[in-house]
Design a protein around this motif. Structure first.
Motif, PDB file in Angstrom:
ATOM      1  N   VAL A 163      11.577  -3.956  -7.657  1.00  0.00           N
ATOM      2  CA  VAL A 163      12.568  -4.493  -6.688  1.00  0.00           C
ATOM      3  C   VAL A 163      13.691  -3.442  -6.167  1.00  0.00           C
ATOM      4  CG1 VAL A 163      14.377  -6.191  -5.707  1.00  0.00           C
ATOM      5  CG2 VAL A 163      12.212  -6.916  -7.266  1.00  0.00           C
ATOM      6  N   VAL A 165      10.270  -5.094  -1.976  1.00  0.00           N
ATOM      7  CA  VAL A 165       9.554  -5.512  -3.275  1.00  0.00           C
ATOM      8  C   VAL A 165       8.188  -4.614  -2.995  1.00  0.00           C
ATOM      9  CG1 VAL A 165       8.659  -7.160  -4.902  1.00  0.00           C
ATOM     10  CG2 VAL A 165      10.611  -7.769  -3.165  1.00  0.00           C
ATOM     11  N   ALA A 213       4.539  -3.444  -5.383  1.00  0.00           N
ATOM     12  CA  ALA A 213       3.742  -3.714  -6.296  1.00  0.00           C
ATOM     13  C   ALA A 213       2.461  -2.916  -6.105  1.00  0.00           C
ATOM     14  CB  ALA A 213       3.318  -5.191  -6.172  1.00  0.00           C
ATOM     15  N   GLU A 243       8.747 -11.942  -7.291  1.00  0.00           N
ATOM     16  CA  GLU A 243       7.815 -11.154  -8.149  1.00  0.00           C
ATOM     17  C   GLU A 243       6.705 -11.734  -8.856  1.00  0.00           C
ATOM     18  OE1 GLU A 243      10.307  -8.397 -10.396  1.00  0.00           O
ATOM     19  OE2 GLU A 243      12.137  -9.388  -9.428  1.00  0.00           O
ATOM     20  N   VAL A 299       5.459  -4.374 -10.658  1.00  0.00           N
ATOM     21  CA  VAL A 299       6.341  -4.974  -9.515  1.00  0.00           C
ATOM     22  C   VAL A 299       7.688  -4.318  -9.580  1.00  0.00           C
ATOM     23  CG1 VAL A 299       7.098  -6.457  -8.204  1.00  0.00           C
ATOM     24  CG2 VAL A 299       5.073  -6.749  -9.373  1.00  0.00           C
TER      25      VAL A 299
END
Length: 283
Positions: free
Chosen positions: A219, A142, A144, A102, A217
């Motif tokens: 997850v 992940v 973003a 991250e 961000v």
């Protein structure tokens, strides 16, 4: 087959689109059940197509990463194209990508924005939003983003938004603290300094003092309940809710066909913007 057609087939095989009205697909080597498809449609506005897509599975040492992104330019075609060529390289080249993913992504976003601003003379004015998704070993996702392109995951038929829409009204205080302002004049859409309808973006050198490029961000762990993820530009989200998008394509098993169907549904709902979409299916 013409040279142009050969190049197009080669690009589709590795999962990279050309910028105009294209479809393509690919699949993971680690898991034959994980596939992706993408589709782009040029809008009805007077400017050339400004959306770009990246979709590719890549081997990095003994690991596999799926790299997916939507780049939606404004007043620019060069900046989203530059992002498509450089952002993931910058992310993967971060020394702590595997150990602090991250933080590495946040740092790479900042570095990439600085690179764009340094090349403003060549890349020109304007900027681009971005939503990126990195799938690590088909297990960890992940996401973003900066701007209003969006990532949505479907688990057991339920839509969950993974990105954050960076709207000027929501970030008014931050923008004003940086010396900018938010206004609906002219028109009825809140804009930073009366110009830009998103609060965060790459580029936009003339607005940068009042505009952030810091990504949000998130997850997500891929489990047995995960059906697919959708990344799309705001040409879809202006006319569809997250759940409506999921419902539209849930029963379409081919990822490329699903991406195409979602874009066509947005057009049928009178979306006039450029539209780009990536669908990643999990078995």
């Amino acid at each position: 087959m013409s040279g142009k057609e050969i190049v197009h087939k080669m690009m589709e095989k590795v999962g990279i689109s050309s910028p105009r009205g294209d479809v393509g697909k690919g699949k993971s080597k680690m898991s034959k059940h994980v596939t992706h498809g993408f589709h782009l449609l040029e809008g009805k506005s007077t400017h050339p197509m400004e959306d770009y897509v990246f979709a590719q599975f890549k081997q990095v040492n003994d690991k596999e990463v799926g790299l997916f992104a939507i780049f939606d330019g404004h007043l620019s075609r060069d900046i989203p194209e530059y992002l498509r060529s450089h952002l993931f390289n910058n992310i993967l080249n971060e020394p702590d990508f595997w150990t602090a993913t991250e933080n590495a992504i946040r740092r790479a976003y900042r570095i990439t924005d600085t690179m764009i601003l340094d090349k403003a003379k060549d890349l020109g004015k304007g900027g681009s939003t971005a939503v990126t998704a990195i799938l690590i070993n088909c297990q960890k996702l992940v996401v973003a983003n900066v701007g209003d392109s969006r990532a949505v995951i479907c688990k057991n038929g339920v839509a969950k938004q993974l990105s954050v829409d960076h709207e000027p009204e929501k970030e008014r205080e931050t923008i004003e603290n940086r010396g900018g302002f938010v206004t609906r004049f002219p028109g009825d859409v809140p804009r930073v300094d009366g110009q830009l309808a998103v609060a965060r973006a790459f580029g936009d050198k003339s607005l940068k003092e009042h505009l952030s490029s810091e990504p949000d961000v998130a997850v997500e762990i891929i489990d047995d309940e995960t059906e697919f993820i959708v990344l799309a530009s705001d040409g879809i989200w202006k006319v569809m809710s997250n759940q409506e998008a999921v419902n539209c394509i849930r029963n379409i098993k081919d990822a490329k066909s699903a991406a195409k169907a979602l874009n066509e549904e947005a057009v049928s709902r009178k979306s006039t913007d450029d539209i780009s979409c990536v669908v990643v299916r999990f078995g």
